[in-house]
Motif scaffolding. Structure first.
Motif, PDB file in Angstrom:
ATOM      1  N   ALA A   1       0.780  -1.273  -0.174  1.00  0.00           N
ATOM      2  CA  ALA A   1      -0.013  -0.205   0.022  1.00  0.00           C
ATOM      3  C   ALA A   1       0.895   1.075   0.175  1.00  0.00           C
ATOM      4  CB  ALA A   1      -0.935   0.111   1.161  1.00  0.00           C
ATOM      5  N   GLY A   2       1.970   1.348   0.820  1.00  0.00           N
ATOM      6  CA  GLY A   2       2.949   2.293   0.767  1.00  0.00           C
ATOM      7  C   GLY A   2       2.474   3.126   2.304  1.00  0.00           C
ATOM      8  N   ARG A   3       2.665   4.319   2.163  1.00  0.00           N
ATOM      9  CA  ARG A   3       2.436   5.368   3.432  1.00  0.00           C
ATOM     10  C   ARG A   3       3.213   4.670   4.735  1.00  0.00           C
ATOM     11  NH1 ARG A   3      -3.028   7.748   5.317  1.00  0.00           N
ATOM     12  NH2 ARG A   3      -3.045   8.915   3.583  1.00  0.00           N
ATOM     13  N   ASN A   4       2.585   4.003   5.528  1.00  0.00           N
ATOM     14  CA  ASN A   4       3.488   3.351   6.712  1.00  0.00           C
ATOM     15  C   ASN A   4       3.770   1.882   6.212  1.00  0.00           C
ATOM     16  OD1 ASN A   4       0.877   2.318   6.951  1.00  0.00           O
ATOM     17  ND2 ASN A   4       0.846   2.891   9.159  1.00  0.00           N
TER      18      ASN A   4
ATOM     19  N   GLY B   1      -0.572   2.535  -3.117  1.00  0.00           N
ATOM     20  CA  GLY B   1      -1.497   3.636  -2.708  1.00  0.00           C
ATOM     21  C   GLY B   1      -2.358   3.035  -1.612  1.00  0.00           C
ATOM     22  N   MET B   2      -2.914   3.708  -0.711  1.00  0.00           N
ATOM     23  CA  MET B   2      -3.332   3.181   0.452  1.00  0.00           C
ATOM     24  C   MET B   2      -5.096   3.097  -0.017  1.00  0.00           C
ATOM     25  SD  MET B   2      -3.024   4.388   4.381  1.00  0.00           S
ATOM     26  CE  MET B   2      -4.188   4.105   5.728  1.00  0.00           C
TER      27      MET B   2
ATOM     28  N   SER C   1       4.480 -11.489 -14.425  1.00  0.00           N
ATOM     29  CA  SER C   1       3.890 -12.911 -14.598  1.00  0.00           C
ATOM     30  C   SER C   1       3.056 -13.006 -13.268  1.00  0.00           C
ATOM     31  CB  SER C   1       4.909 -13.836 -14.429  1.00  0.00           C
ATOM     32  OG  SER C   1       5.606 -13.997 -13.219  1.00  0.00           O
ATOM     33  N   GLU C   2       3.111 -12.392 -12.172  1.00  0.00           N
ATOM     34  CA  GLU C   2       2.144 -12.540 -10.918  1.00  0.00           C
ATOM     35  C   GLU C   2       2.356 -11.222 -10.336  1.00  0.00           C
ATOM     36  OE1 GLU C   2       1.238 -16.395  -8.147  1.00  0.00           O
ATOM     37  OE2 GLU C   2       3.275 -15.972  -8.299  1.00  0.00           O
ATOM     38  N   ILE C   3       1.312 -11.078  -9.289  1.00  0.00           N
ATOM     39  CA  ILE C   3       1.351  -9.720  -8.536  1.00  0.00           C
ATOM     40  C   ILE C   3       1.246 -10.376  -7.127  1.00  0.00           C
ATOM     41  CG2 ILE C   3       0.286  -7.748  -7.723  1.00  0.00           C
ATOM     42  CD1 ILE C   3      -0.685  -7.296 -10.595  1.00  0.00           C
ATOM     43  N   ILE C   4       2.069  -9.856  -6.298  1.00  0.00           N
ATOM     44  CA  ILE C   4       2.091 -10.366  -4.945  1.00  0.00           C
ATOM     45  C   ILE C   4       1.863  -9.275  -3.943  1.00  0.00           C
ATOM     46  CG2 ILE C   4       3.217 -11.686  -2.990  1.00  0.00           C
ATOM     47  CD1 ILE C   4       4.790 -12.947  -5.209  1.00  0.00           C
ATOM     48  N   PHE C   5       0.721  -9.016  -3.089  1.00  0.00           N
ATOM     49  CA  PHE C   5       0.338  -7.926  -2.539  1.00  0.00           C
ATOM     50  C   PHE C   5       1.161  -8.309  -1.154  1.00  0.00           C
ATOM     51  CE2 PHE C   5      -2.395  -5.718   0.528  1.00  0.00           C
ATOM     52  CZ  PHE C   5      -1.932  -4.322   0.350  1.00  0.00           C
ATOM     53  N   VAL C   6       1.594  -7.340  -0.350  1.00  0.00           N
ATOM     54  CA  VAL C   6       1.939  -7.799   0.812  1.00  0.00           C
ATOM     55  C   VAL C   6       1.748  -6.554   1.877  1.00  0.00           C
ATOM     56  CG1 VAL C   6       4.271  -9.080   0.706  1.00  0.00           C
ATOM     57  CG2 VAL C   6       4.266  -6.558   0.884  1.00  0.00           C
ATOM     58  N   GLY C   7       1.010  -6.959   3.013  1.00  0.00           N
ATOM     59  CA  GLY C   7       0.390  -6.039   4.064  1.00  0.00           C
ATOM     60  C   GLY C   7       0.114  -6.538   5.134  1.00  0.00           C
ATOM     61  N   SER C   8      -0.486  -5.722   6.228  1.00  0.00           N
ATOM     62  CA  SER C   8      -1.034  -6.094   7.312  1.00  0.00           C
ATOM     63  C   SER C   8      -2.632  -6.295   7.222  1.00  0.00           C
ATOM     64  CB  SER C   8      -0.890  -4.742   8.375  1.00  0.00           C
ATOM     65  OG  SER C   8      -1.552  -3.562   7.948  1.00  0.00           O
TER      66      SER C   8
ATOM     67  N   LYS D   1       0.577  -1.041  17.999  1.00  0.00           N
ATOM     68  CA  LYS D   1       1.581  -1.753  18.848  1.00  0.00           C
ATOM     69  C   LYS D   1       2.383  -2.655  17.845  1.00  0.00           C
ATOM     70  CE  LYS D   1      -0.174  -4.660  21.519  1.00  0.00           C
ATOM     71  NZ  LYS D   1      -0.876  -5.313  22.535  1.00  0.00           N
ATOM     72  N   ASN D   2       1.781  -3.461  16.776  1.00  0.00           N
ATOM     73  CA  ASN D   2       2.224  -4.524  16.423  1.00  0.00           C
ATOM     74  C   ASN D   2       2.647  -4.335  15.091  1.00  0.00           C
ATOM     75  OD1 ASN D   2       1.540  -6.267  18.513  1.00  0.00           O
ATOM     76  ND2 ASN D   2      -0.819  -6.309  17.888  1.00  0.00           N
ATOM     77  N   HIS D   3       2.418  -3.379  14.384  1.00  0.00           N
ATOM     78  CA  HIS D   3       2.920  -2.882  12.926  1.00  0.00           C
ATOM     79  C   HIS D   3       4.334  -3.198  12.609  1.00  0.00           C
ATOM     80  CE1 HIS D   3       3.143  -0.517   9.399  1.00  0.00           C
ATOM     81  NE2 HIS D   3       2.265  -1.434   8.845  1.00  0.00           N
ATOM     82  N   ALA D   4       5.294  -2.808  13.438  1.00  0.00           N
ATOM     83  CA  ALA D   4       6.782  -2.802  13.104  1.00  0.00           C
ATOM     84  C   ALA D   4       7.082  -4.197  13.223  1.00  0.00           C
ATOM     85  CB  ALA D   4       7.619  -2.159  14.156  1.00  0.00           C
ATOM     86  N   ALA D   5       6.625  -5.088  14.197  1.00  0.00           N
ATOM     87  CA  ALA D   5       7.016  -6.541  14.130  1.00  0.00           C
ATOM     88  C   ALA D   5       6.327  -7.194  12.973  1.00  0.00           C
ATOM     89  CB  ALA D   5       6.328  -7.336  15.459  1.00  0.00           C
ATOM     90  N   ALA D   6       5.020  -6.697  12.154  1.00  0.00           N
ATOM     91  CA  ALA D   6       4.588  -7.192  11.200  1.00  0.00           C
ATOM     92  C   ALA D   6       5.396  -7.298  10.072  1.00  0.00           C
ATOM     93  CB  ALA D   6       2.942  -6.832  11.123  1.00  0.00           C
ATOM     94  N   LYS D   7       5.825  -6.013  10.183  1.00  0.00           N
ATOM     95  CA  LYS D   7       6.777  -5.478   8.765  1.00  0.00           C
ATOM     96  C   LYS D   7       7.729  -6.710   8.775  1.00  0.00           C
ATOM     97  CE  LYS D   7       7.406  -1.717   7.462  1.00  0.00           C
ATOM     98  NZ  LYS D   7       7.761  -0.026   7.471  1.00  0.00           N
TER      99      LYS D   7
END
Length: 184
Positions: free
Chosen positions: A8-11, A21-22, A44-51, A165-171
């Motif tokens: 998504a970007g941003r954070n 984009g978010m 050939s494929e799109i992989i989206f990563v995020g929380s 609280k968990n976002h940094a660890a999730a990344k």
């Protein structure tokens, strides 16, 4: 072009992912624009990563993969709205997982536990703002796509605080997971 990893970007910025984009609208616009501009060498494929937020079950900071998404709004849960458009993209051949994890996308985060349980009863497991848009654009360009998510919170009154609280660890978990899958 080979596989393309987006976020998504941003954070949710990663060294290995192209931020698109978010939210549903920005993701749709930017991913479509990118694919149109690179029509001669589509991935050939799109992989989206995020929380993601969990509706009822699951573990915080665990990784979940999904090839199915819906855009089902809270107002529809309570019979306050309807949509004439197809709001589901359900993978019919999900051999990589024992069951299909259906991701619900909305520009709003669910903070009402009662609503979260209703989403879960509909078969929706987790929530991510952008994923439906990713699959819809990929479908239009006939590019296989899937999402890799790290759960940061449950969809309840603590959703935002737990996300923060968990976002940094999730990344970090997402980065480690992609390395173990040899995607980066």
């Amino acid at each position: 072009m080979c596989k393309m990893i987006i976020s998504a970007g941003r954070n949710e910025i990663f060294d290995f992912a192209l931020p698109m984009g978010m939210g549903l609208v920005d993701m749709s616009i930017n991913l479509t624009k990118f694919l149109c501009e690179n029509r001669q060498s589509l991935p050939s494929e799109i992989i989206f990563v995020g929380s993601a937020g969990l509706y009822k079950e699951g573990e915080i900071l665990k990784i979940y993969e999904s090839r199915s998404a819906v855009n089902y709004e809270i107002s529809a849960l309570y019979g306050l709205s309807y949509s004439p458009i197809n709001y589901e993209i359900i993978a019919r051949d999900s051999t990589d997982v024992s069951y299909e994890t259906i991701t619900n996308s909305s520009n709003f985060i669910t903070t009402d536990k009662k609503s979260a349980l209703k989403f879960f009863e509909r078969g929706y497991f987790l929530e991510n703002m952008e994923f439906f848009a990713v699959l819809k654009v990929a479908q239009k360009f006939e590019i296989p796509a899937y999402g890799i998510f790290c759960a940061t919170n449950f969809c309840d009154s603590n959703a935002h605080a737990d996300f923060l609280k968990n976002h940094a660890a999730a990344k970090e978990n997402l980065t480690k997971y992609l390395k173990t899958k040899a995607l980066i």
